[in-house]
Design a protein around this motif. Structure first.
Motif, PDB file in Angstrom:
ATOM      1  N   UNK A  74      -3.339   8.746   3.943  1.00 36.99           N
ATOM      2  CA  UNK A  74      -2.863   8.166   5.200  1.00 36.99           C
ATOM      3  C   UNK A  74      -3.185   6.677   5.244  1.00 36.99           C
ATOM      4  N   UNK A  75      -4.390   6.302   4.803  1.00 39.27           N
ATOM      5  CA  UNK A  75      -4.743   4.875   4.720  1.00 39.27           C
ATOM      6  C   UNK A  75      -3.778   4.136   3.793  1.00 39.27           C
ATOM      7  N   UNK A  76      -3.503   4.728   2.636  1.00 38.09           N
ATOM      8  CA  UNK A  76      -2.599   4.084   1.681  1.00 38.09           C
ATOM      9  C   UNK A  76      -1.184   3.987   2.235  1.00 38.09           C
ATOM     10  N   UNK A 172     -13.039   5.673   6.117  1.00 36.36           N
ATOM     11  CA  UNK A 172     -13.099   5.062   7.444  1.00 36.36           C
ATOM     12  C   UNK A 172     -12.991   3.549   7.277  1.00 36.36           C
ATOM     13  N   UNK A 173     -11.760   3.093   7.141  1.00 35.25           N
ATOM     14  CA  UNK A 173     -11.500   1.697   6.814  1.00 35.25           C
ATOM     15  C   UNK A 173     -10.939   0.925   7.997  1.00 35.25           C
ATOM     16  N   UNK A 174     -11.308  -0.344   8.080  1.00 34.99           N
ATOM     17  CA  UNK A 174     -10.662  -1.274   8.993  1.00 34.99           C
ATOM     18  C   UNK A 174      -9.454  -1.805   8.220  1.00 34.99           C
ATOM     19  N   UNK A 178      -8.734  -4.684   5.270  1.00 36.75           N
ATOM     20  CA  UNK A 178      -8.276  -4.338   3.925  1.00 36.75           C
ATOM     21  C   UNK A 178      -7.004  -5.120   3.610  1.00 36.75           C
ATOM     22  N   UNK A 179      -6.073  -5.167   4.556  1.00 37.24           N
ATOM     23  CA  UNK A 179      -4.837  -5.923   4.365  1.00 37.24           C
ATOM     24  C   UNK A 179      -5.145  -7.396   4.090  1.00 37.24           C
ATOM     25  N   UNK A 180      -6.070  -7.976   4.844  1.00 35.90           N
ATOM     26  CA  UNK A 180      -6.450  -9.374   4.621  1.00 35.90           C
ATOM     27  C   UNK A 180      -7.047  -9.563   3.231  1.00 35.90           C
ATOM     28  N   UNK A 181      -7.895  -8.606   2.790  1.00 36.81           N
ATOM     29  CA  UNK A 181      -8.465  -8.666   1.440  1.00 36.81           C
ATOM     30  C   UNK A 181      -7.372  -8.675   0.378  1.00 36.81           C
ATOM     31  N   UNK A 182      -6.419  -7.753   0.516  1.00 35.19           N
ATOM     32  CA  UNK A 182      -5.357  -7.606  -0.485  1.00 35.19           C
ATOM     33  C   UNK A 182      -4.524  -8.871  -0.529  1.00 35.19           C
ATOM     34  N   UNK A 183      -4.169  -9.400   0.622  1.00 29.37           N
ATOM     35  CA  UNK A 183      -3.364 -10.618   0.646  1.00 29.37           C
ATOM     36  C   UNK A 183      -4.128 -11.814   0.100  1.00 29.37           C
TER      37      UNK A 183
END
Length: 189
Positions: A74-76, A172-174, A178-183
């Motif tokens: 679901x996170x992915x 249990x991710x924010x 995570x999106x900011x990290x990936x970008x």
């Protein structure tokens, strides 16, 4: 008897320390990332056909999992929707190739989205070795047909040169972070 218990305890302690080594850099300094920042080589994914992606988010799980795997998928899926315009692939590696057929895995990945792929090692032993190459804990529990896997359920950010740069150790991710990290990681590629 005491000596064998002491050896077993020492083995467990050393194994736990070995598994925690990739996290030590993150614990001892601030990396500027929400995820655990690393730069470690990982094995290639057998049968995985690389495309034009700049980053792969890799998750080890199995289709019969009723606990953490659905949460991480679901996170992915959420991240897939957030990162639609970025060159990111989502790779699910089964820990249970005995029960997870490639056809079933491919159907599940197709239902999740066009950037999802499945990797199915030929045997459970190969799946175990591949997981260990990522520092993923995975152990089969139970016997007969009623078995499960205890596994760490981490998400790994891997570049095309098979280097792991980030790992997320909990479902249990924010997801904003995570999106900011990936970008941020994609901007450095």
């Amino acid at each position: 008897m005491k000596q064998s218990h002491a050896r077993a305890g020492l083995f467990v302690l050393l194994f736990g320390l070995l598994l925690s080594l990739p996290l030590l850099g993150h614990i001892t300094k601030d990396s500027g990332y929400y995820g655990f920042k690393t730069d470690l080589p990982v094995p290639g994914l057998p049968g995985y056909q690389a495309g034009d992606e700049q980053l792969r988010l890799v998750f080890f799980g199995y289709q019969n999992c009723g606990t953490v795997c659905p949460l991480q998928l679901t996170n992915l899926l959420d991240l897939h929707q957030r990162l639609e315009s970025d060159a990111v692939r989502f790779v699910f590696v089964t820990l249970d190739p005995e029960r997870d057929s490639q056809q079933s895995l491919d159907a599940t990945m197709a239902a999740l989205g066009e950037n999802f792929r499945a990797v199915r090692p030929a045997t459970q032993a190969q799946a175990q070795r591949l997981a260990m190459g990522f520092s993923e804990y995975a152990g089969k529990t139970g016997a007969g047909e009623n078995y499960d896997f205890d596994h760490s359920a981490r998400i790994y950010a891997v570049t095309p040169d098979n280097r792991r740069h980030l790992l997320y150790a909990s479902p249990e991710l924010d997801l904003d972070r995570v999106q900011a990290d990936i970008q941020k990681l994609l901007g450095q590629s």
